[in-house]
Design an enzyme around this catalytic site. Sequence first.
Site, PDB file in Angstrom:
ATOM      1  N   LEU A   1       0.904  -1.147   0.000  1.00 26.48           N
ATOM      2  CA  LEU A   1       0.000   0.000   0.000  1.00 26.48           C
ATOM      3  C   LEU A   1       0.943   1.196   0.000  1.00 26.48           C
ATOM      4  CD1 LEU A   1      -2.739   1.456   0.428  1.00 26.48           C
ATOM      5  CD2 LEU A   1      -2.406   1.171   2.862  1.00 26.48           C
ATOM      6  N   SER A   2       0.946   1.955  -1.107  1.00 28.53           N
ATOM      7  CA  SER A   2       1.932   3.033  -1.243  1.00 28.53           C
ATOM      8  C   SER A   2       1.674   4.121  -0.218  1.00 28.53           C
ATOM      9  CB  SER A   2       1.845   3.640  -2.643  1.00 28.53           C
ATOM     10  OG  SER A   2       1.952   2.635  -3.615  1.00 28.53           O
ATOM     11  N   GLU A   3       2.691   4.969  -0.015  1.00 34.24           N
ATOM     12  CA  GLU A   3       2.550   6.125   0.880  1.00 34.24           C
ATOM     13  C   GLU A   3       1.368   6.977   0.426  1.00 34.24           C
ATOM     14  OE1 GLU A   3       5.909   8.698   0.942  1.00 34.24           O
ATOM     15  OE2 GLU A   3       7.298   7.050   1.264  1.00 34.24           O
TER      16      GLU A   3
END
Length: 406
Positions: free
Chosen positions: A73-75
């Site tokens: 889950l990207s930043e």
Amino acid sequence: MTLNVDTSVNALREAMVAELRKLGAITSDRVADAMGAVPRHAFVPGEPLKEVYHPTRAIVTKRDASGSALSSLSEAHIQAAMLEQAQVEPGMRVLEVGSGGYNAALIGELVGASGHVTSVDIDPDIVLRAEQYLAAAGYKQIDVVQADAEHGAPANAPYDRIIVTAGAWDIPPAWSDQLTVGGRVVVPLRMRGLTRSVAFEDDGERLVSHGYRLCGFVPMQGTSAHTEQLIELDEGRVGLRVDGSRATDGNALRAALFGSRVERWSGVEVGGVEPVDDMDLWLATVADDFGLLTATAEAIDSGLVARSARMGAKAIFTDESFAYRAAARPVDTDGTRFEFGVIAHGPEADALAEEYIEQVRAWDRNHRGGPGARIEVFPATTSDDALPSGRVIDKQHTRVVISWPR
Ligand SMILES: C[S@@+](CC[C@H](N)C(=O)[O-])C[C@H]1O[C@@H](n2cnc3c(N)ncnc32)[C@H](O)[C@@H]1O
């Protein structure tokens, strides 16, 4: 009890959105509203809420056997910034490359009921989790497709926007073919070892950049996976990572590392929070041989290389010598201003250090705080004389040209 949990989740989400606005990642009410609406925690169940709603933390959701991240889950910070870059409007058809569910849900909020979102991932496990979490969070109209995105997702094409959420080394023809003329591709593009999320517009002939920003992503897998050359300088402890530069066997560079070194300072200063990633892109544009010097903590602690190598120090090199950026040194007592310097090894150390320092000064004089680089992408078949002037980086499918308009 449930009420308390919901209340604290809502408060964390609001705080995240407020912080993303403060950091400049969110610049529009539409992206703020989307990030305020989607329950980020529903896409990484079981993870600590404070981590999930931290604006600058990614959460790894799958690793390979060696422990490297395959999916995350990207930043929230980069997700927000890329959505701003993409300028997604209601009613648009959008392709997301790299799934997980959360970002697709954000795009779903932005396109609304009259738009459509397709999300493609190469990994069946990720497709399954994205489908499950999207359905559970109530986003039933998003198509999640399992495929290698090298071929795009033809069934739902054309797209007004393509948002790529894995580190890409090249731009496959399918993406341009499946994009409407005037459409936008936002892609974390790797150029000579540096990754920038670039917003490209398609004018029918080429893709041309409309802004870019620093980012990091898990690498693209499948047909378009790409490995950079690693020149080992000290048996796994120190290396020079190069891409798109002249090949060198590294023997003389290894000898240079263990020889004497020179240190030079530029007189160019920076405040603690000013982004200087454009200085790196400038250097990667002007230097014929450019790479990233990397080192283990042990090699740094032993004094063999400076601590700037921990994250990859931007370096220039010849067959026998190399120069890399030193960790910036404080120039005032309260530690708010720092000066750029360089460390060089090898018989041409003095000349290389001087060349490096000159380029830092040229960036400072001519480009600092300016509009930045223009990045254009042409088909690989384009002849040299049909390209604009600039640094040409040849990829498999494309020729990328970086220039610096003033
Ligand atoms: C950073 S994750 C995506 C994050 C996601 N967009 C989110 O909502 O947080 C990157 C994803 O790209 C996928 N990927 C890597 N190479 C791919 C390829 N060639 N085609 C499609 N997906 C790919 C990985 O499996 C991984 O799930």
